[in-house]
Motif scaffolding. Structure first.
Motif, PDB file in Angstrom:
ATOM      1  N   LEU A  65       0.835  -1.206   0.000  1.00 39.29           N
ATOM      2  CA  LEU A  65       0.000   0.000   0.000  1.00 39.29           C
ATOM      3  C   LEU A  65       0.871   1.258   0.000  1.00 39.29           C
ATOM      4  N   GLU A  66       1.956   1.217   0.776  1.00 42.47           N
ATOM      5  CA  GLU A  66       2.857   2.373   0.816  1.00 42.47           C
ATOM      6  C   GLU A  66       3.479   2.611  -0.552  1.00 42.47           C
ATOM      7  N   ARG A  67       3.874   1.522  -1.242  1.00 38.63           N
ATOM      8  CA  ARG A  67       4.441   1.643  -2.589  1.00 38.63           C
ATOM      9  C   ARG A  67       3.398   2.166  -3.575  1.00 38.63           C
ATOM     10  N   ALA A  68       2.162   1.691  -3.440  1.00 37.25           N
ATOM     11  CA  ALA A  68       1.107   2.123  -4.352  1.00 37.25           C
ATOM     12  C   ALA A  68       0.819   3.618  -4.200  1.00 37.25           C
ATOM     13  N   VAL A  69       0.728   4.083  -2.951  1.00 36.57           N
ATOM     14  CA  VAL A  69       0.478   5.507  -2.704  1.00 36.57           C
ATOM     15  C   VAL A  69       1.626   6.344  -3.250  1.00 36.57           C
ATOM     16  N   ARG A  70       2.868   5.879  -2.996  1.00 33.38           N
ATOM     17  CA  ARG A  70       4.024   6.609  -3.497  1.00 33.38           C
ATOM     18  C   ARG A  70       4.041   6.634  -5.024  1.00 33.38           C
ATOM     19  N   GLY A  71       3.709   5.494  -5.641  1.00 27.57           N
ATOM     20  CA  GLY A  71       3.704   5.424  -7.096  1.00 27.57           C
ATOM     21  C   GLY A  71       2.695   6.370  -7.718  1.00 27.57           C
ATOM     22  N   VAL A  72       1.492   6.417  -7.142  1.00 23.59           N
ATOM     23  CA  VAL A  72       0.449   7.322  -7.654  1.00 23.59           C
ATOM     24  C   VAL A  72       0.885   8.773  -7.491  1.00 23.59           C
ATOM     25  N   PHE A  73       1.496   9.096  -6.348  1.00 24.39           N
ATOM     26  CA  PHE A  73       1.958  10.470  -6.111  1.00 24.39           C
ATOM     27  C   PHE A  73       3.027  10.860  -7.133  1.00 24.39           C
ATOM     28  N   ILE A  74       3.951   9.951  -7.415  1.00 23.59           N
ATOM     29  CA  ILE A  74       5.017  10.257  -8.380  1.00 23.59           C
ATOM     30  C   ILE A  74       4.438  10.431  -9.779  1.00 23.59           C
TER      31      ILE A  74
END
Length: 254
Positions: free
Chosen positions: A81-90
């Motif tokens: 989930l942390e990777r997904a949120v970071r990916g969407v933000f980037i």
């Protein structure tokens, strides 16, 4: 308070029961009550009313994660989930950079207009916007070439893609995703350490600590790169935790 991962998962997903062909095991997993027959859950060990979900040889029993495996899966999904949120933000940042590259002059004029408006206000509070590091950084970006900004946007999209691939793989506990996460995260650790030498902030320190802990946890817990016996030891651990569930639930010592 220790978390009972087995019962927690059964409460959320339901029980898993199985009727082995071996009478010696079958009789220990099964009981008759006034309400009907009950079967012991292969995950939490509680007896469940009703027909079993499956039957057959003990070695064909469903591979039901239990205990430590469930805890590891919970941590992996948190990281996913942390990777997904970071990916969407980037991705959003990359889109912003791309749009900025196509309207750089218009954004510069708009920024300067707002700067002129807010300059007296900030001067009233004894803050000089003309010497602000944030304003200086923004103004510096206006000098970047269109091609440079497009390259930055492309690199950000590539990084976001890696993050999103990690998120999907970690969510489904894929071993290749664990390797990818460790390698990709470790590769950026020197950059994060360098950024701390330039400017220290609680966010940067927290991010660095979390990334270091994630690398160590995944590498050690999943026995990557030959650590703690490597893949063979990892598979044996999973095999014993899942294939022997019928025997363990029946109280049979092997």
């Amino acid at each position: 308070m220790a978390i009972d991962w087995d019962r927690r998962t059964c409460a959320r997903k339901g029980h898993v029961t199985y009727a082995p062909d071996d009478p010696r095991l079958r009789i220990r997993l099964h009981a008759d009550t006034a309400l009907g027959e009950v079967w012991r859950c292969l995950r939490c060990g509680d007896f469940v009313l009703g027909e079993p979900h499956g039957s057959g040889p003990a070695q064909d029993a469903p591979l039901v994660p239990r205990g430590k495996v469930l805890r590891d899966l919970f941590i992996l999904r948190f990281l996913a989930l942390e990777r997904a949120v970071r990916g969407v933000f980037i991705v959003l940042v990359a889109i912003a950079v791309w749009r900025f590259s196509n309207s750089q002059d218009a954004v510069r004029r708009l920024f300067n207009e707002y700067l002129d408006v807010f300059r007296p206000v900030f001067r009233h509070f004894h803050y000089d916007l003309d010497h602000s590091p944030v304003v200086g950084t923004i103004q510096k970006t206006f000098g970047y070439k269109h091609s440079t900004l497009l390259l930055v946007a492309s690199l950000l999209l590539a990084y976001a893609l890696v993050e999103l691939i990690e998120a999907v793989g970690l969510w489904y506990a894929k071993r290749w995703a664990e390797y990818l996460t460790v390698v990709a995260t470790a590769a950026f650790l020197p950059l994060e350490i360098y950024e701390l030498t330039e400017h220290i902030s609680p966010v940067k320190i927290t991010t660095l600590v979390l990334n270091i802990l994630a690398v160590l946890y995944i590498a050690l817990a999943k026995r990557l790169f030959g650590l703690r016996g490597g893949r063979r030891a990892f598979e044996e651990e999973r095999h014993s935790a899942s294939l022997l569930e019928v025997e363990e639930s029946a109280g049979v010592l092997l």
